[in-house]
Design a protein around this motif. Structure first.
Motif, mmCIF file in Angstrom:
data_model
loop_
_atom_site.group_PDB
_atom_site.id
_atom_site.type_symbol
_atom_site.label_atom_id
_atom_site.label_comp_id
_atom_site.label_asym_id
_atom_site.label_seq_id
_atom_site.Cartn_x
_atom_site.Cartn_y
_atom_site.Cartn_z
ATOM 1 N N ARG A 96 0.832 -1.204 0.000
ATOM 2 C CA ARG A 96 0.000 0.000 0.000
ATOM 3 C C ARG A 96 0.867 1.255 0.000
ATOM 4 N NH1 ARG A 96 -5.315 -0.611 0.868
ATOM 5 N NH2 ARG A 96 -6.059 -2.698 1.381
ATOM 6 N N ASP A 97 1.919 1.225 0.806
ATOM 7 C CA ASP A 97 2.834 2.375 0.876
ATOM 8 C C ASP A 97 3.489 2.609 -0.492
ATOM 9 O OD1 ASP A 97 4.580 4.296 2.369
ATOM 10 O OD2 ASP A 97 6.138 2.881 1.738
ATOM 11 N N GLN A 98 3.884 1.517 -1.126
ATOM 12 C CA GLN A 98 4.575 1.632 -2.417
ATOM 13 C C GLN A 98 3.641 2.210 -3.486
ATOM 14 O OE1 GLN A 98 7.056 -1.672 -3.025
ATOM 15 N NE2 GLN A 98 7.601 -1.167 -5.129
ATOM 16 N N PHE A 99 2.413 1.709 -3.538
ATOM 17 C CA PHE A 99 1.445 2.246 -4.499
ATOM 18 C C PHE A 99 1.189 3.722 -4.242
ATOM 19 C CE2 PHE A 99 0.445 -2.010 -5.909
ATOM 20 C CZ PHE A 99 0.022 -1.810 -7.222
ATOM 21 N N ALA A 100 1.045 4.075 -2.954
ATOM 22 C CA ALA A 100 0.732 5.473 -2.614
ATOM 23 C C ALA A 100 1.864 6.394 -3.069
ATOM 24 C CB ALA A 100 0.519 5.603 -1.103
ATOM 25 N N ARG A 101 3.109 5.970 -2.833
ATOM 26 C CA ARG A 101 4.235 6.860 -3.143
ATOM 27 C C ARG A 101 4.521 6.924 -4.645
ATOM 28 N NH1 ARG A 101 8.514 4.739 1.169
ATOM 29 N NH2 ARG A 101 9.954 6.131 0.100
ATOM 30 N N VAL A 102 4.403 5.783 -5.327
ATOM 31 C CA VAL A 102 4.730 5.784 -6.763
ATOM 32 C C VAL A 102 3.599 6.417 -7.564
ATOM 33 C CG1 VAL A 102 5.253 4.318 -8.756
ATOM 34 C CG2 VAL A 102 6.191 3.738 -6.507
ATOM 35 N N LEU A 103 2.347 6.067 -7.245
ATOM 36 C CA LEU A 103 1.227 6.471 -8.105
ATOM 37 C C LEU A 103 0.365 7.572 -7.512
ATOM 38 C CD1 LEU A 103 0.659 2.846 -9.084
ATOM 39 C CD2 LEU A 103 0.866 4.633 -10.798
ATOM 40 N N GLY A 104 0.676 7.964 -6.264
ATOM 41 C CA GLY A 104 -0.093 9.032 -5.620
ATOM 42 C C GLY A 104 -0.224 10.275 -6.495
ATOM 43 N N PRO A 105 0.880 10.736 -7.130
ATOM 44 C CA PRO A 105 0.777 11.938 -7.973
ATOM 45 C C PRO A 105 -0.209 11.774 -9.128
ATOM 46 C CG PRO A 105 3.091 11.407 -7.518
ATOM 47 C CD PRO A 105 2.270 10.268 -6.991
ATOM 48 N N GLY A 106 -0.562 10.542 -9.468
ATOM 49 C CA GLY A 106 -1.552 10.320 -10.526
ATOM 50 C C GLY A 106 -2.950 10.157 -9.952
ATOM 51 N N GLY A 107 -3.096 10.358 -8.658
ATOM 52 C CA GLY A 107 -4.418 10.296 -8.032
ATOM 53 C C GLY A 107 -4.739 8.940 -7.420
ATOM 54 N N PHE A 108 -3.757 8.023 -7.358
ATOM 55 C CA PHE A 108 -4.048 6.695 -6.808
ATOM 56 C C PHE A 108 -4.244 6.776 -5.309
ATOM 57 C CE2 PHE A 108 -3.280 2.439 -5.276
ATOM 58 C CZ PHE A 108 -3.847 1.641 -6.255
ATOM 59 N N ASP A 109 -5.302 6.148 -4.833
ATOM 60 C CA ASP A 109 -5.579 6.105 -3.399
ATOM 61 C C ASP A 109 -5.639 4.625 -2.996
ATOM 62 O OD1 ASP A 109 -6.617 5.988 -0.889
ATOM 63 O OD2 ASP A 109 -8.393 7.211 -1.305
ATOM 64 N N PRO A 110 -4.612 4.139 -2.288
ATOM 65 C CA PRO A 110 -4.582 2.695 -1.994
ATOM 66 C C PRO A 110 -5.774 2.230 -1.179
ATOM 67 C CG PRO A 110 -2.813 3.848 -0.812
ATOM 68 C CD PRO A 110 -3.441 4.839 -1.737
ATOM 69 N N ALA A 111 -6.303 3.110 -0.328
ATOM 70 C CA ALA A 111 -7.451 2.700 0.492
ATOM 71 C C ALA A 111 -8.666 2.450 -0.406
ATOM 72 C CB ALA A 111 -7.760 3.779 1.521
#
Ligand SMILES: Cc1cc2nc3c(=O)[nH]c(=O)nc-3n(C[C@H](O)[C@H](O)[C@H](O)COP(=O)(O)OP(=O)(O)OC[C@H]3O[C@@H](n4cnc5c(N)ncnc54)[C@H](O)[C@@H]3O)c2cc1C
Length: 647
Positions: free
Chosen positions: A555-570
Motif C-alpha cells: 500500500r505504501d509503495q502504491f501510494a508513493r509511486v502512483l499518488g501523484p496520478g491520483g491513486f488512493d490505496p485505500a
C-alpha cells in the motif's frame, strides 16, 4: 496508525490465510499432537473447493511446510502415532504434484496404460510452482500466474518436452499468433517505463517516467539517457557515469585476449565490474542493483559480470567473440546458443500445463477439449482422489519417508509414509519417483549413500515473491503516462501493469476505468553474502514475514509511486495475493561462487542417481529453473524405472 488508515490497512479486502473456513496456519507441535481426521472430510473432497480463488498469502501457504520442517528438525515421527496403513498399493507413487511429478505420471501411463499411480503434494493445490491465481474485482474474472509464467527456455525444448505439450494441445507459436490477433493493446500505447527513486535510497521520493530502454519490454520512449538522468535525484557524477556506461562503447579491458576478458568477467560480480573496471561512482550501484532480481533472485553484487553479457550495459566496447563460453550458467549460456525463440504464456502462465496434465490424467477432473477452453474451465477437485480412479492426486499430503521394504537391491516394494492434517499414513508402491525438492530427499530416504545425500543438499533454492494486486481501475497509470516502474530501493523492486493475454473466451476489458491486475516482484536477498547464503537468509525472512507486513509495504509503495496520478490505496486496491516462494527457482550453478565440475560430477548429476526402486525427477535434478527441464527430468526418471522393471 493514521498512516495505516490513510493507506487502507482497515479496508475489507480479502486477506484469507484460511482455507475453507479452517485456519491452516498450524505449527508443527500442534500438527503432530492432534487427532486423526476422517479421510472423507479432507478439504479437496468437499464440493466447491477451488484454491485458485483464494487470495492473501499463497504460494508456499501457511500449513504447507509444517511437516517438512518438523522432519528437518527431527520431530515428524517423534511425537506422532504410528502411521495408519491405508493398505493402498500402487505401481508408482510420485512425491510432488508440480509439472515434473505430473509429467512423470503422464509418461509412466503412456508406457503402462493400466498403471495405478498416486501423486502426493503438500500444498492445497496441484502444480507446484505452476499455480493459478484468480480475482474478481467488480465481479469480472481476472486470471494470473502465481509462479512460473512462460513457455520459453535458454535452449530449445527437447523432443519429449515439446511432444508432451503438443499432446496436451499446446502449440506455443500458433497460440501466440492467435493471441496477438485477438488481443488489442492499443490502450497501452504511449505508456512508458518509469523509475521511482525512493527517499530511503536516493534521498528523495521522485518518479521519473520515460526510461530509455533497459526497462520492461521494448523501448517506449525516444528520450536520451542524458535527458532522463537530468530529471533524477542522482548526482552529476553518477549521471555522467550512467550516460557513459549506457551510450559509449569503451573497451574497459584493453590488452586482454577474448578468453582472458571472459575469464576475468566470470570471476567478478557485475557490481565489481562497474566499480572497478568501468569505474563508476558508487552512487550508480543502487540504480542497477536489483535489475538481476527477476532472473537470478539476487542483485548485481552476486551475479557474475559475464552472465549479463550482452544484455546489460558495458560490454559493447569489449568486442567479445559471440558464442557459448564454459563459465556461464545454464540461463546465460542460452543467450549465446542459436535456437528457435518463442515466448508464450497463458493467462495463468504454466499453471495451464499443470491443469491440462491433470485433465489428461484424471477423467472428469476438468471439462473441455482444448488448451484454449481450459483457461475458463474449473477443476473438479473432488475427482482428484477417488478410490476407483487409476490415477489419484492427494493434496495437503507431505511425504516423510520412502524406504525399500528390505534391501534396496532386491526389494519388491517401497513403503511411503506421509503426513496429512494431523495423522500419518502409509502406502506401498513398486516404484517411487521423487518429483519434489532435492534438499528434502535425504530426509525422505536416509538410506541413500552419503555422497548422494551430500550432493542433494548442495543447491539452495532461490526465494522470491510474485505479488498480484487487483486494482479497481488504472487511471493513475494512464495519467502519469506509465505502464510500470522499476522501484529499486523499495520492498518490491518492480511494479507493473499486467498486460493481459486473450485466449479463447477469456478477453478481459482493459480500459483505464476498468479493473486490472498489477504485478510486483520481491526477492528477500541480503547483498554482501554469497548467493547461497543470501538464499538461506531469504528463506528465513519470507517464512517469518506476516501478510500484514507485505500489505503495508504494498500500500505504501502504491501510494508513493502512483499518488501523484491520483491513486488512493485505500480506495483503489481490491485484493492482494502474495505468492511466497521461499524455495523457488532451482539452484543453477553460478561461477562466481561454484567450482567447475567435470562432466557427470556436478551435484545435480550425482544427486539424481536411481536408488533401487526410487528415481529422482524435478527441476533441481537438472540444476535449471525451467519448465522443460522439469519435464525432461520426469522423462528420465520414468525411463529409469521402466528399464529397472525390464531388467
Ligand atoms: C516464481 C517462479 C517463476 C518461474 N518462471 C518460470 C518461467 O517463466 N518459465 C519457466 O520455464 N520456468 C519458470 N520457473 C521454473 C519452473 O517453474 C520450474 O522449473 C518447474 O515448474 C518446476 O517444476 P517441478 O515439478 O520440478 O517443481 P515444483 O513446481 O516445485 O513442484 C514440486 C512439488 O513437490 C512438492 N513437495 C516437495 N517436497 C514434498 C514432500 N516431501 N511431499 C509432498 N510434496 C512435496 C512441492 O511443494 C511442490 O509442490 C519459475 C519458477 C518460479 C519459482
Amino acid at each position: 496508525m493514521s498512516r495505516d488508515l490513510e493507506l487502507g490497512m482497515d479496508r475489507p479486502i480479502t486477506r484469507r490465510d484460511f482455507l475453507d473456513g479452517v485456519a491452516v496456519a498450524i505449527g508443527s507441535a500442534s500438527l503432530l499432537a492432534g487427532k486423526a481426521g476422517a479421510t472423507t472430510a479432507f478439504p479437496q473432497d468437499r464440493p466447491g473447493y477451488n484454491p485458485p480463488t483464494l487470495t492473501g498469502m499463497r504460494g508456499s501457504h501457511d500449513g504447507s511446510y509444517a511437516y517438512a520442517h518438523a522432519l528437518r528438525d527431527g520431530n515428524a515421527f517423534k511425537s506422532a502415532r504410528a502411521p495408519v496403513d491405508t493398505r493402498e498399493t500402487y505401481d508408482l507413487v510420485i512425491v510432488g504434484g508440480g509439472i515434473s511429478g505430473l509429467a512423470a505420471a503422464y509418461f509412466y501411463r503412456a508406457r503402462n496404460a493400466s498403471a495405478k499411480i498416486l501423486i502426493l503434494d503438500n500444498h492445497d493445490d496441484f502444480g507446484g510452482h505452476a499455480k493459478r491465481n484468480e480475482f474478481r474485482p467488480g465481479g469480472r474474472l481476472l486470471i494470473t500466474n502465481g509462479g512460473t509464467l512462460s513457455i520459453e527456455s535458454p535452449f530449445d525444448y527437447s523432443q519429449e518436452a515439446r511432444g508432451l505439450l503438443s499432446e496436451l494441445g499446446i502449440e506455443p507459436v500458433a497460440l501466440e499468433e492467435k493471441s496477438e490477433k485477438i488481443t488489442d493493446r492499443t490502450v497501452f500505447q504511449g505508456l512508458q517505463n518509469a523509475v521511482f527513486f525512493d527517499k530511503e535510497t536516493f534521498g528523495t521520493d521522485r518518479l521519473v517516467v520515460g526510461m530509455p530502454g533497459g526497462g520492461r519490454g521494448p523501448a517506449t520512449t525516444s528520450v536520451t539517457w542524458k535527458e532522463f538522468l537530468a530529471k533524477t535525484p542522482l548526482s552529476e557524477q553518477a549521471q555522467a557515469d550512467i550516460a557513459r556506461l549506457q551510450e559509449e562503447n569503451v573497451d574497459y579491458m584493453p590488452g586482454l585476449s577474448d578468453d582472458e576478458k571472459k575469464d576475468r568477467l566470470s570471476r567478478m560480480s557485475y557490481k565489481d565490474f562497474l566499480l572497478n573496471v568501468v569505474k563508476v561512482h558508487p552512487e550508480v550501484i543502487p540504480f542497477y542493483q536489483t535489475r538481476t532480481h527477476g532472473l537470478y533472485g539476487v542483485g548485481i553484487d552476486a551475479v557474475g559480470a559475464l552472465e549479463l553479457w550482452p544484455n546489460f550495459p558495458g560490454f559493447e566496447g569489449l568486442n567479445l567473440e559471440p558464442g557459448p563460453y564454459r563459465r556461464l550458467s545454464f540461463t546465460a549460456l542460452g543467450e549465446h546458443i542459436e535456437k528457435q525463440p518463442y515466448e508464450y504464456h497463458f493467462p495463468d502462465g504454466n499453471a495451464t500445463i499443470a491443469r491440462l496434465l491433470v485433465r489428461s490424467l484424471i477423467q472428469g477432473a476438468m471439462l473441455g477439449k482444448s488448451a484454449e477452453d481450459s483457461v475458463l474451465a474449473n477443476t473438479d477437485y473432488t475427482r482428484l482422489d477417488q478410490s476407483d480412479s487409476q490415477i489419484r492426486i492427494r493434496l495437503g499430503s507431505t511425504c516423510l519417508r520412502a524406504h525399500h521394504v528390505g534391501d534396496a537391491a532386491t526389494a519388491k516394494e517401497v513403503e511411503i509414509v506421509y503426513g496429512r492434517e494431523k495423522q500419518l499414513y502409509s502406502v506401498r508402491a513398486k516404484s517411487v519417483i521423487l518429483g519434489c525438492w532435492n534438499m528434502m530427499i535425504p530426509y525422505l530416504c536416509p538410506e541413500l549413500p552419503p555422497k548422494q545425500k551430500e550432493a542433494l543438499h548442495y543447491g539452495v533454492k532461490v526465494p522470491l515473491v510474485y505479488t498480484a494486486v487487483a486494482l479497481r481501475n488504472w487511471t493513475a497509470f494512464k495519467k502519469l503516462g506509465m505502464r510500470g516502474a522499476q522501484t529499486p530501493g523499495m520492498y518490491h523492486t518492480t511494479l507493473n501493469l499486467e498486460l493481459p493475454t486473450n485466449i479463447g473466451e477469456y478477453r478481459p476489458e482493459i480500459s483505464p476505468e476498468q479493473p486490472i491486475l498489477a504485478r510486483m516482484l520481491r526477492t528477500p536477498c541480503k547483498p554482501g553474502l554469497s548467493a547461497r547464503d543470501q538464499q538461506r537468509a531469504g528463506h528465513a525472512d519470507l517464512l517469518s514475514t506476516p501478510f500484514s507486513t507485505f500489505e503495508r509495504n504494498i500500500r505504501d509503495q502504491f501510494a508513493r509511486v502512483l499518488g501523484p496520478g491520483g491513486f488512493d490505496p485505500a480506495r483503489d486496491i481490491d485484493a492482494i495475493t502474495v505468492n511466497r516462494w521461499p524455495h523457488g527457482y532451482a539452484y543453477e550453478y553460478n561461477f562466481l561462487w561454484d567450482p567447475e565440475w567435470p562432466k557427470g560430477e556436478s551435484p545435480c548429476e550425482i544427486g539424481r542417481q536411481r536408488f533401487g526402486r526410487i528415481s529422482i525427477a524435478n527441476s533441481d535434478a537438472a540444476a535449471a529453473a525451467y519448465t522443460d527441464q522439469a519435464i525432461d527430468q520426469a522423462y528420465r526418471a520414468v525411463q529409469e524405472q521402466m528399464a529397472r522393471d525390464a531388467s
